[in-house]
Motif scaffolding. Structure first.
Motif, PDB file in Angstrom:
ATOM      1  N   LEU A  57       0.808  -1.210   0.000  1.00 28.62           N
ATOM      2  CA  LEU A  57       0.000   0.000   0.000  1.00 28.62           C
ATOM      3  C   LEU A  57       0.849   1.271   0.000  1.00 28.62           C
ATOM      4  O   LEU A  57       0.554   2.221  -0.710  1.00 28.62           O
ATOM      5  N   GLY A  58       1.926   1.278   0.747  1.00 28.21           N
ATOM      6  CA  GLY A  58       2.775   2.466   0.821  1.00 28.21           C
ATOM      7  C   GLY A  58       3.403   2.853  -0.507  1.00 28.21           C
ATOM      8  O   GLY A  58       3.602   4.031  -0.799  1.00 28.21           O
ATOM      9  N   SER A  59       3.740   1.882  -1.334  1.00 29.68           N
ATOM     10  CA  SER A  59       4.413   2.188  -2.602  1.00 29.68           C
ATOM     11  C   SER A  59       3.455   2.245  -3.793  1.00 29.68           C
ATOM     12  O   SER A  59       3.862   2.626  -4.879  1.00 29.68           O
ATOM     13  N   THR A  60       2.191   1.858  -3.600  1.00 28.43           N
ATOM     14  CA  THR A  60       1.269   1.848  -4.736  1.00 28.43           C
ATOM     15  C   THR A  60       0.087   2.799  -4.590  1.00 28.43           C
ATOM     16  O   THR A  60      -0.723   2.901  -5.503  1.00 28.43           O
ATOM     17  N   ILE A  61      -0.025   3.493  -3.482  1.00 27.28           N
ATOM     18  CA  ILE A  61      -1.181   4.367  -3.253  1.00 27.28           C
ATOM     19  C   ILE A  61      -1.232   5.490  -4.296  1.00 27.28           C
ATOM     20  O   ILE A  61      -0.228   6.124  -4.591  1.00 27.28           O
ATOM     21  N   THR A  62      -2.406   5.659  -4.883  1.00 27.07           N
ATOM     22  CA  THR A  62      -2.607   6.678  -5.915  1.00 27.07           C
ATOM     23  C   THR A  62      -3.903   7.419  -5.634  1.00 27.07           C
ATOM     24  O   THR A  62      -4.988   6.936  -5.969  1.00 27.07           O
ATOM     25  N   PRO A  63      -3.843   8.605  -5.027  1.00 26.63           N
ATOM     26  CA  PRO A  63      -5.058   9.400  -4.845  1.00 26.63           C
ATOM     27  C   PRO A  63      -5.498  10.019  -6.179  1.00 26.63           C
ATOM     28  O   PRO A  63      -4.655  10.371  -7.011  1.00 26.63           O
TER      29      PRO A  63
END
Length: 165
Positions: free
Chosen positions: A72-78
Motif C-alpha cells: 500500500l505504501g508504494s502503490t497508493i494513488t489518490p
C-alpha cells in the motif's frame, strides 16, 4: 383564443417544472472496489453528486485512492475526478447506470501524476445501494524519489459496491 393559449402555456410550464423534479438534488456516496490487473488492488472513494434529471446526474467531485494492499505504501494513488452519471428508467425496482469520469491522479511513491479517467456500468439495486464494474486508467510521468525519470500507466478493473446518502 388568447385565454386558451395562456392556459396551454401555464400547463406546459407546470409540466416542465414537474419533469425536472428530483427527490434529492444533492447526494453523497461512498464507493468500495476490489479488482486489479495482475495484482489485487482496492479502491475507496467519496463522491458528491448533483441530480439534474431522474436519469442524468453530474458527479461534481469524486475523491478516491487506489492501491494494492500488499504494498500500500508504494502503490497508493489518490485521484480527484468529475464526470457524468446516466441512469435508466426503473424496472422491477432496479435501474442500470453508466458512469464516465476524468480528472487528475498522483502516484505518491513515484512522485508523478497526470490525467486519470474511469468508465463503468452497473445496477442500482435500491435508491441507496448499487453494484457494478469499473475500468480506471492512470498515467503519469515525473521524477521518482531517487531522481530517475518515471513514465507509467496503470489500468485497474474492479467490481464495485456503492452507497448513496
Amino acid at each position: 383564443m388568447k385565454r386558451f393559449l395562456v392556459l396551454v402555456g401555464m400547463l406546459l410550464c407546470v409540466l416542465m417544472i414537474n419533469a425536472q423534479y428530483v427527490e434529492k438534488k444533492h447526494q453523497f456516496g461512498i464507493e468500495l472496489g476490489v479488482g486489479g490487473n495482475g495484482m489485487t488492488a482496492v479502491d475507496f472513494g467519496l463522491r458528491w453528486q448533483t441530480n439534474f434529471h431522474p436519469n442524468v446526474s453530474w458527479d461534481v467531485l469524486t475523491v478516491k485512492a487506489v492501491g494494492c494492499p500488499e504494498e500500500l505504501g508504494s502503490t497508493i494513488t489518490p485521484q480527484v475526478m468529475t464526470g457524468i452519471h446516466l441512469t435508466s428508467p426503473e424496472f422491477a425496482g432496479m435501474s442500470a447506470y453508466v458512469i464516465a469520469r476524468c480528472g487528475y491522479g498522483y502516484w505518491v511513491e513515484g512522485e508523478s501524476g497526470d490525467v486519470c479517467f474511469e468508465v463503468g456500468a452497473g445496477i442500482n439495486l435500491t435508491k441507496h445501494v448499487y453494484i457494478g464494474y469499473v475500468f480506471n486508467h492512470q498515467s503519469g510521468d515525473g521524477d521518482s524519489y531517487d531522481y530517475k525519470y518515471v513514465d507509467y500507466t496503470a489500468n485497474y478493473h474492479a467490481a464495485r459496491i456503492g452507497f448513496l446518502f
